[in-house]
Design a protein around this motif. Structure first.
Motif, PDB file in Angstrom:
ATOM      1  N   TRP A 261     -21.305 -52.523 -14.893  1.00 52.68           N
ATOM      2  CA  TRP A 261     -20.684 -52.008 -15.857  1.00 52.68           C
ATOM      3  C   TRP A 261     -19.931 -50.766 -15.685  1.00 52.68           C
ATOM      4  O   TRP A 261     -18.967 -50.509 -16.172  1.00 52.68           O
ATOM      5  CB  TRP A 261     -21.569 -51.930 -17.066  1.00 52.68           C
ATOM      6  CG  TRP A 261     -20.897 -51.777 -18.467  1.00 52.68           C
ATOM      7  CD1 TRP A 261     -21.034 -50.760 -19.243  1.00 52.68           C
ATOM      8  CD2 TRP A 261     -19.891 -52.733 -18.960  1.00 52.68           C
ATOM      9  NE1 TRP A 261     -20.150 -50.963 -20.371  1.00 52.68           N
ATOM     10  CE2 TRP A 261     -19.363 -52.279 -20.251  1.00 52.68           C
ATOM     11  CE3 TRP A 261     -19.573 -54.058 -18.706  1.00 52.68           C
ATOM     12  CZ2 TRP A 261     -18.728 -53.000 -21.012  1.00 52.68           C
ATOM     13  CZ3 TRP A 261     -18.646 -54.905 -19.518  1.00 52.68           C
ATOM     14  CH2 TRP A 261     -18.002 -54.097 -20.572  1.00 52.68           C
ATOM     15  N   MET A 262     -20.622 -49.867 -14.928  1.00 55.96           N
ATOM     16  CA  MET A 262     -19.921 -48.607 -14.568  1.00 55.96           C
ATOM     17  C   MET A 262     -18.689 -48.596 -13.985  1.00 55.96           C
ATOM     18  O   MET A 262     -17.773 -48.110 -14.031  1.00 55.96           O
ATOM     19  CB  MET A 262     -20.994 -47.915 -13.810  1.00 55.96           C
ATOM     20  CG  MET A 262     -20.265 -46.352 -13.272  1.00 55.96           C
ATOM     21  SD  MET A 262     -21.461 -45.780 -12.198  1.00 55.96           S
ATOM     22  CE  MET A 262     -21.418 -46.643 -10.604  1.00 55.96           C
TER      23      MET A 262
ATOM     24  N   TYR B 222     -32.278 -46.244  -6.551  1.00 59.25           N
ATOM     25  CA  TYR B 222     -32.949 -45.081  -5.849  1.00 59.25           C
ATOM     26  C   TYR B 222     -32.116 -43.965  -5.556  1.00 59.25           C
ATOM     27  O   TYR B 222     -32.324 -42.869  -5.336  1.00 59.25           O
ATOM     28  CB  TYR B 222     -34.042 -45.577  -5.050  1.00 59.25           C
ATOM     29  CG  TYR B 222     -34.989 -44.464  -4.364  1.00 59.25           C
ATOM     30  CD1 TYR B 222     -34.907 -44.274  -3.123  1.00 59.25           C
ATOM     31  CD2 TYR B 222     -35.854 -43.819  -5.307  1.00 59.25           C
ATOM     32  CE1 TYR B 222     -35.800 -43.226  -2.495  1.00 59.25           C
ATOM     33  CE2 TYR B 222     -36.429 -42.925  -4.978  1.00 59.25           C
ATOM     34  CZ  TYR B 222     -36.685 -42.628  -3.612  1.00 59.25           C
ATOM     35  OH  TYR B 222     -37.364 -41.479  -3.005  1.00 59.25           O
ATOM     36  N   MET B 223     -31.204 -44.541  -4.970  1.00 59.40           N
ATOM     37  CA  MET B 223     -29.925 -43.555  -4.118  1.00 59.40           C
ATOM     38  C   MET B 223     -29.003 -43.093  -4.941  1.00 59.40           C
ATOM     39  O   MET B 223     -28.416 -41.847  -4.681  1.00 59.40           O
ATOM     40  CB  MET B 223     -29.386 -44.277  -2.925  1.00 59.40           C
ATOM     41  CG  MET B 223     -30.489 -44.783  -1.837  1.00 59.40           C
ATOM     42  SD  MET B 223     -31.229 -43.492  -1.028  1.00 59.40           S
ATOM     43  CE  MET B 223     -29.738 -42.593  -0.394  1.00 59.40           C
ATOM     44  N   LEU B 224     -28.961 -43.380  -6.300  1.00 59.57           N
ATOM     45  CA  LEU B 224     -27.942 -42.885  -7.123  1.00 59.57           C
ATOM     46  C   LEU B 224     -28.479 -41.635  -7.729  1.00 59.57           C
ATOM     47  O   LEU B 224     -29.777 -41.372  -7.909  1.00 59.57           O
ATOM     48  CB  LEU B 224     -27.826 -43.697  -8.292  1.00 59.57           C
ATOM     49  CG  LEU B 224     -26.889 -44.937  -8.168  1.00 59.57           C
ATOM     50  CD1 LEU B 224     -26.761 -45.773  -9.265  1.00 59.57           C
ATOM     51  CD2 LEU B 224     -25.541 -44.583  -7.703  1.00 59.57           C
ATOM     52  N   PRO B 225     -27.492 -40.801  -7.825  1.00 62.58           N
ATOM     53  CA  PRO B 225     -27.856 -39.436  -8.808  1.00 62.58           C
ATOM     54  C   PRO B 225     -28.192 -39.688  -9.854  1.00 62.58           C
ATOM     55  O   PRO B 225     -27.900 -40.553 -10.514  1.00 62.58           O
ATOM     56  CB  PRO B 225     -26.435 -38.706  -8.967  1.00 62.58           C
ATOM     57  CG  PRO B 225     -25.530 -39.616  -7.750  1.00 62.58           C
ATOM     58  CD  PRO B 225     -26.065 -40.695  -7.663  1.00 62.58           C
ATOM     59  N   THR B 226     -29.382 -38.852 -10.544  1.00 63.12           N
ATOM     60  CA  THR B 226     -29.903 -39.087 -11.729  1.00 63.12           C
ATOM     61  C   THR B 226     -28.607 -38.975 -12.840  1.00 63.12           C
ATOM     62  O   THR B 226     -28.750 -39.350 -13.799  1.00 63.12           O
ATOM     63  CB  THR B 226     -30.989 -37.878 -11.849  1.00 63.12           C
ATOM     64  OG1 THR B 226     -31.807 -37.910 -11.084  1.00 63.12           O
ATOM     65  CG2 THR B 226     -31.589 -38.202 -13.377  1.00 63.12           C
ATOM     66  N   ILE B 227     -27.772 -38.039 -12.539  1.00 62.75           N
ATOM     67  CA  ILE B 227     -26.785 -37.721 -13.474  1.00 62.75           C
ATOM     68  C   ILE B 227     -26.133 -38.871 -13.721  1.00 62.75           C
ATOM     69  O   ILE B 227     -25.814 -39.544 -14.978  1.00 62.75           O
ATOM     70  CB  ILE B 227     -25.937 -36.431 -13.092  1.00 62.75           C
ATOM     71  CG1 ILE B 227     -24.656 -36.542 -14.012  1.00 62.75           C
ATOM     72  CG2 ILE B 227     -25.188 -36.975 -11.859  1.00 62.75           C
ATOM     73  CD1 ILE B 227     -25.109 -35.951 -15.506  1.00 62.75           C
ATOM     74  N   VAL B 228     -25.896 -39.905 -12.889  1.00 60.30           N
ATOM     75  CA  VAL B 228     -25.010 -40.880 -13.151  1.00 60.30           C
ATOM     76  C   VAL B 228     -25.841 -42.092 -13.823  1.00 60.30           C
ATOM     77  O   VAL B 228     -25.426 -42.597 -14.690  1.00 60.30           O
ATOM     78  CB  VAL B 228     -24.466 -41.545 -11.584  1.00 60.30           C
ATOM     79  CG1 VAL B 228     -24.072 -42.983 -11.506  1.00 60.30           C
ATOM     80  CG2 VAL B 228     -23.424 -40.648 -11.107  1.00 60.30           C
ATOM     81  N   ILE B 229     -27.197 -42.078 -13.346  1.00 64.11           N
ATOM     82  CA  ILE B 229     -27.936 -43.126 -14.155  1.00 64.11           C
ATOM     83  C   ILE B 229     -28.084 -42.770 -15.624  1.00 64.11           C
ATOM     84  O   ILE B 229     -27.863 -43.479 -16.525  1.00 64.11           O
ATOM     85  CB  ILE B 229     -29.454 -42.937 -13.528  1.00 64.11           C
ATOM     86  CG1 ILE B 229     -29.206 -43.573 -12.039  1.00 64.11           C
ATOM     87  CG2 ILE B 229     -30.229 -43.747 -14.314  1.00 64.11           C
ATOM     88  CD1 ILE B 229     -30.553 -43.688 -11.444  1.00 64.11           C
ATOM     89  N   GLY B 230     -28.186 -41.281 -15.814  1.00 61.38           N
ATOM     90  CA  GLY B 230     -28.223 -40.748 -17.328  1.00 61.38           C
ATOM     91  C   GLY B 230     -26.922 -41.300 -18.059  1.00 61.38           C
ATOM     92  O   GLY B 230     -27.090 -41.810 -19.006  1.00 61.38           O
TER      93      GLY B 230
ATOM     94  N   ILE C  71     -24.217 -47.502 -21.572  1.00 56.52           N
ATOM     95  CA  ILE C  71     -24.397 -48.878 -22.038  1.00 56.52           C
ATOM     96  C   ILE C  71     -25.309 -49.221 -23.043  1.00 56.52           C
ATOM     97  O   ILE C  71     -25.383 -50.141 -23.798  1.00 56.52           O
ATOM     98  CB  ILE C  71     -24.986 -49.805 -20.863  1.00 56.52           C
ATOM     99  CG1 ILE C  71     -26.302 -49.323 -20.062  1.00 56.52           C
ATOM    100  CG2 ILE C  71     -23.770 -49.712 -19.718  1.00 56.52           C
ATOM    101  CD1 ILE C  71     -26.688 -50.086 -19.018  1.00 56.52           C
ATOM    102  N   LEU C  72     -26.186 -48.139 -23.550  1.00 54.81           N
ATOM    103  CA  LEU C  72     -27.064 -48.224 -24.502  1.00 54.81           C
ATOM    104  C   LEU C  72     -26.681 -47.597 -25.848  1.00 54.81           C
ATOM    105  O   LEU C  72     -27.208 -47.551 -26.780  1.00 54.81           O
ATOM    106  CB  LEU C  72     -28.504 -47.928 -24.179  1.00 54.81           C
ATOM    107  CG  LEU C  72     -29.227 -48.584 -22.995  1.00 54.81           C
ATOM    108  CD1 LEU C  72     -30.535 -48.069 -22.660  1.00 54.81           C
ATOM    109  CD2 LEU C  72     -29.370 -50.211 -23.139  1.00 54.81           C
ATOM    110  N   ASN C  73     -25.318 -47.090 -25.770  1.00 54.23           N
ATOM    111  CA  ASN C  73     -24.733 -46.506 -26.912  1.00 54.23           C
ATOM    112  C   ASN C  73     -24.648 -47.620 -28.037  1.00 54.23           C
ATOM    113  O   ASN C  73     -24.400 -48.425 -27.953  1.00 54.23           O
ATOM    114  CB  ASN C  73     -23.453 -46.033 -26.509  1.00 54.23           C
ATOM    115  CG  ASN C  73     -22.767 -45.171 -27.344  1.00 54.23           C
ATOM    116  OD1 ASN C  73     -22.712 -45.525 -28.640  1.00 54.23           O
ATOM    117  ND2 ASN C  73     -22.297 -43.837 -27.084  1.00 54.23           N
TER     118      ASN C  73
ATOM    119  N   VAL D 201     -22.336 -51.644 -24.276  1.00 52.89           N
ATOM    120  CA  VAL D 201     -22.241 -53.175 -24.067  1.00 52.89           C
ATOM    121  C   VAL D 201     -23.492 -53.941 -24.459  1.00 52.89           C
ATOM    122  O   VAL D 201     -23.190 -55.280 -24.628  1.00 52.89           O
ATOM    123  CB  VAL D 201     -21.702 -53.409 -22.729  1.00 52.89           C
ATOM    124  CG1 VAL D 201     -22.828 -52.846 -21.495  1.00 52.89           C
ATOM    125  CG2 VAL D 201     -21.394 -54.843 -22.329  1.00 52.89           C
ATOM    126  N   VAL D 202     -24.437 -53.496 -24.142  1.00 55.21           N
ATOM    127  CA  VAL D 202     -25.694 -54.063 -24.392  1.00 55.21           C
ATOM    128  C   VAL D 202     -25.938 -54.453 -25.938  1.00 55.21           C
ATOM    129  O   VAL D 202     -26.505 -55.602 -26.038  1.00 55.21           O
ATOM    130  CB  VAL D 202     -26.844 -52.986 -24.011  1.00 55.21           C
ATOM    131  CG1 VAL D 202     -28.243 -53.764 -24.363  1.00 55.21           C
ATOM    132  CG2 VAL D 202     -27.151 -53.040 -22.416  1.00 55.21           C
TER     133      VAL D 202
END
Lengths: 273, 390, 285
Positions: A28-29, C100-108, C114-116, C121-122
């Protein structure tokens, strides 16, 4: 259908469902990053896009400070990697070859520093760095990153040097090479996977770090990518398309590392190959 | 370019877990230029430690090492101008064979053309010229060892040291490499110092050898001398295959004549021999398996039963049980008719019987003399020996 | 000596600051008043009287335990499934490490997106499939914020658990399974009697490492909710941050950190004493 066949299919399906869970946010990103602004404010969104646009990425570089952030992140990460590799290699070598009095204490302490909460480390660093003028500098942040990545890297290099037999170095010495030269020409090539792991780990930790960068860098021009991106959300001018595009770009180095250097990572986790 | 060595009071102590371990104990000896000198002994005797001190990989706790009158005790390894072949071969895995062999020359900043010439010369000498551009991992154990030797000899060192270089090879290769190393010695005329636990290697290759035990050199001599005139029981049993037979004997007075008895033997002693044994009541007798001959039962020095017969080809190795539950081994040509279980007689030349001190192992007599007078009731001597004696 | 540079760096960047931090809790020190005056236990007693502290501690516990459980479940799920040779296993393995390798910022940011409730979209999917009638608030809801946060960290770190578990599973001797099967054990019993005991030490190690990490987690929570809504996700690290950089009272913040550290220390001691997991972190070969 045999029982075995059915079981395998079940397994595959379950796995695929799990994989969807894992992959969907990334997917999605990626999709959002390529969605032009005009379409973003009109939900609902298509799950499978047919048209793509690089508009967001262009806008990112032209209209935001993304480039500044990226440059900062690169400088800091590079510094952290260089320091980590040199210091960890030397320390790992020393640990594997020498026996000195505080060795056990040193090893235990590296383990403890790794377990230490970063948040606890940040406060004194903030105070100390403020006092000596390291706040808001590249040096300060690099040092902060080194403090959290160095302990584990020392362990990694120590492991790798333990595999290299001492007789290789002794053979070099009897051939006339000095200790340093023997280390460089003979030991290091064998420990190269370890060095690469160290570099990857140091890079990832620095590139991805938010906490230290957030607290230590207060000037916008010194923000690294994670901190910069966090500010994007609050700015109304920046829409989610840009945010996702920036997220995508920030993720690329780590994606690349995973794909190209998967071998070394797997070794590090003991999966071998 | 060969060099002589002198070890003077060389001592090495290790501290391990709070305890002090004396690995080499006040070792002093001289090695002549061009000699093939071997340190031999069981594991833990200090031979490898001694070698490593000569190389410089271990620092001596006390004592001095001289290369041709130059005190090198505190000179770092890199500057001692020696070369070493390691037990685990230790070839540089990421360099080609050519680069491995030429390494020392590269470090010494020799011109590239000269390096190439000498590398090729060494490779030719060791028959590995066709392997020069391969990596060590692609070679067999024997070939790798040859590369290691090449790496050592290419810089024409003053001293060439080898630390159990053949122990990683299989038996047949070992025999092959032994003769190769020997011919190498003849060709390059360097002083070679060799360490091994295999006494066969030591005996066949060395000019002189030092038998070591617990950090000390018990005997330093030429191989033949060590074989025929061992200094202690340990040396005697260590050198020679199969090992020397050791029997217990008591010294008794039989009609005022001193006699050694044991294992069914009764050996009269000459006055000098008895004097050497002095007040000892027990001794150990040593007889080499090769010195024993079989005679019909009832004849010879004593009688025994053949327990085991192991064919070795032309010769057989036999285990003979003697009257007092002890046994001896012999190696020699044994008639096929003598099967296991047969009673036989044993005979040995008196000159081939060694007498050792029962506790300290020191050799007291190398061969027994004839007793002055023949005594009717004393020894049962082999028939041939009684000729011409009154 | 070779170890010099590393030693100096560690001392300067880690040991000294830590020592400083440990002592700071006993002093009055704010950003406004750079003098350090001895406070004894004043900071600690102030802290222990704050209901916010206890609330934060409770939330930290919930978050830590919830995250660890979820991550282990995630890890077991993928570890077990990926253990058997399946088409495309290598690809899936790489995919599994990516979070695991993604920056936390990106995950945040991504999960925020997506949970907005409005644009996410979820929610869009949930509404379309009629699973909910109104958009779910996820990070905005008082009771849904924490579970959502746990979900996100599970996604991020579950792969770490999966990799460790997978590695351990692949080192279990297949003979054991064969032996169990010939004794009549079915799938479940095999799992219970053969797989789990072997996994025990790995799972404990994961629980320990991840537990500490989650207890100390600051960045993700701050990025997404800043501790909100209405402190629903204010765990101890967030609480400490507030004291340090909103109230600017470093003395009290350090005292709070000391409390955190003390808790972790206690847990470590218990862990090492009762579970003896040293096998997994042994260095000597």
């Amino acid at each position: 259908m045999t029982y075995d066949f059915a079981k395998r299919w079940m397994r595959m399906v379950t796995l695929l469902v799990g994989m969807t869970f894992v992959a969907f946010p990334l997917y999605w990103m990626f999709m959002t990053a390529l969605t032009p602004r005009s379409e973003l404010f009109k939900p609902p969104y298509q799950l499978l896009r047919t048209s793509y646009s690089l508009q967001n990425i262009e806008e990112l570089f032209s209209a935001t400070q993304f480039l500044t952030f990226m440059t900062n992140s690169l400088i800091v990460a590079f510094g952290a990697v260089v320091i980590n590799v040199i210091a960890a290699t030397l320390a790992g070598y020393a640990l594997s070859r020498f026996n000195f009095r505080f060795k056990n204490l040193f090893v235990a302490s590296t383990l403890w520093t790794y377990m230490f909460p970063p948040i606890l480390l940040v406060i004194p660093l903030y105070i100390i760095f403020s006092a000596i003028g390291f706040r808001n500098t590249y040096t300060g942040l690099i040092l902060a990153h080194v403090s959290i990545s160095l302990p584990l890297n020392i362990w990694i290099m120590w492991q790798y040097f333990q595999i290299v037999p001492v007789s290789l170095e002794e053979a070099a010495w009897t051939s006339g090479a000095s200790r340093l030269r023997a280390l460089w020409e003979v030991c290091l090539p064998s420990a190269l996977p370890g060095i690469i792991s160290t570099a990857i780990f140091a890079f990832a930790l620095s590139w991805n770090d938010f906490s230290f960068a957030f607290i230590l860098q207060t000037d916008t021009s010194m923000y690294t990518l994670p901190v910069g991106l966090a500010t994007f959300v609050e700015q109304s001018a920046i829409h989610w398309g840009l945010i996702m595009a920036s997220s995508l770009l920030v993720s690329i180095p780590t994606f690349g590392l995973v794909i190209f250097l998967q071998r070394y990572l797997m070794q590090g986790f003991g999966l071998g190959r | 370019m060969a060099v002589s060595l002198k070890l003077e009071n060389l001592t090495k102590t290790f501290s391990q877990g709070g305890r002090e371990i004396l690995a080499v104990d006040d070792l002093s000896l001289e090695i002549g230029a061009g000699e093939f000198f071997t340190f031999v002994g069981p594991s833990g005797c200090g031979k490898t430690t001694t070698l490593r001190m000569i190389v410089g990989l271990e620092a001596a706790s006390h004592g001095h090492i001289f290369f041709d009158d130059e005190d090198v005790t505190h000179v770092p390894t890199q500057k001692r101008d020696i070369a070493m072949v390691f037990q685990d071969i230790a070839l540089f895995p990421y360099m080609s064979v050519r680069q491995n062999i030429g390494y020392a020359l590269k470090v010494a900043k020799v011109a590239q053309r000269e390096i190439d010439r000498r590398v090729e010369e060494a490779a030719d000498l060791l028959s590995i010229s066709d392997k020069l551009d391969m990596k060590p991992a692609q070679l067999s154990g024997g070939q790798q060892q040859r590369v290691a030797i090449g790496r050592a000899i290419v810089k024409e060192p003053k001293v060439l040291l080898l630390d159990e270089p053949l122990s990683a090879l299989d038996a047949r290769l070992r025999v092959e490499m032994r003769s190769e190393i020997l011919s190498l010695h003849r060709r390059i005329a360097a002083t070679i110092i060799y360490v091994t636990h295999d006494q066969v290697e030591a005996m066949t290759m060395s000019t002189r050898l030092a038998v070591m035990e617990q950090g000390r050199a018990i005997q330093v001599d030429r191989p033949r001398a060590v074989f025929s005139r061992p200094a202690t029981e340990n040396v005697a049993t260590f050198i020679g295959t199969p090992a020397m037979n050791i029997l217990e004997a008591r010294l008794v007075a039989h009609k005022e004549k001193p006699v050694l008895t044991g294992a069914g033997l009764n050996l009269g002693l000459s006055r000098e021999d008895a004097a050497t044994l002095d007040t000892l009541q027990r001794v150990s007798l040593g007889i080499r398996p090769q010195a024993i001959r079989l005679v019909p039962a009832g004849e010879g020095l004593t009688t025994g039963t053949i327990r085991l017969r192991e064919p070795l080809g032309l010769e057989d190795e036999c285990l003979i049980a003697l009257s007092d539950d002890s046994s001896v081994r012999l190696v020699g040509r044994v008639p096929e008719t003598l099967a296991e279980g047969t009673s036989v007689g044993i005979t040995v030349d008196r000159g081939d019987i060694y007498v050792f001190h029962p506790d300290r192992g020191k050799t007291l007599l190398w061969g027994l003399q004839e007793p002055r007078r023949q005594s009717k009731t004393a020894a049962i001597k082999p028939a041939s020996r009684t000729k011409g004696r009154a | 000596m070779a170890i010099g540079p590393a030693l100096i760096l560690l001392v300067a960047t880690a040991y000294l600051p830590i020592a400083f931090a440990l002592t700071l809790g006993f002093f009055h020190r704010t950003a406004f008043d750079p003098r350090m005056t001895w406070a004894g236990l004043a900071n600690f007693s102030w802290l222990l009287h704050q209901p916010d502290l206890w609330a934060a501690l409770w939330r930290s516990m919930v978050f830590t335990i919830g995250s660890v459980v979820f991550q282990i479940a995630f890890g077991l799920f993928f570890g077990l499934l990926l253990n058997k040779a399946i088409l495309g296993r290598g690809l899936m393995r790489s995919l599994v490490i990516l979070p695991y390798m993604l920056p936390t910022i990106v995950i945040g940011l991504v999960f925020n997106w997506i949970l907005n409730p409005e644009f996410g979209v979820v929610n869009q999917i949930l509404l379309q499939l009629s699973i909910v009638s109104r958009p779910a608030p996820f990070f905005g809801g008082l009771h849904t914020a924490m579970p959502s946060m746990i979900l996100v960290t599970g996604w991020q770190y579950g792969s770490f658990a999966a990799l460790l578990i997978l590695a351990r599973l692949q080192s279990i001797n297949p003979r054991l399974y064969e032996a169990a099967r010939t004794c009549g054990a079915g799938t479940w019993r095999c799992f219970w009697d053969v797989t789990l005991p072997n996994l025990r030490s790995t799972l404990l190690l994961i629980a320990f490492l991840r537990g500490i990490w989650m207890f100390n987690k600051f960045d993700l929570i701050w990025i997404i909710t800043q501790g909100g809504p209405l402190k629903a996700t204010e765990t101890l690290p967030i609480y400490v941050y507030r004291i340090a950089f909103e109230d600017f009272n470093f003395g009290r913040a350090s005292a709070a950190c000391l409390l955190m550290f003390a808790i972790l220390l206690a847990v470590s001691v218990v862990y090492f004493r009762y579970f003896s997991p040293t096998k997994e972190i042994e260095v000597g070969r």
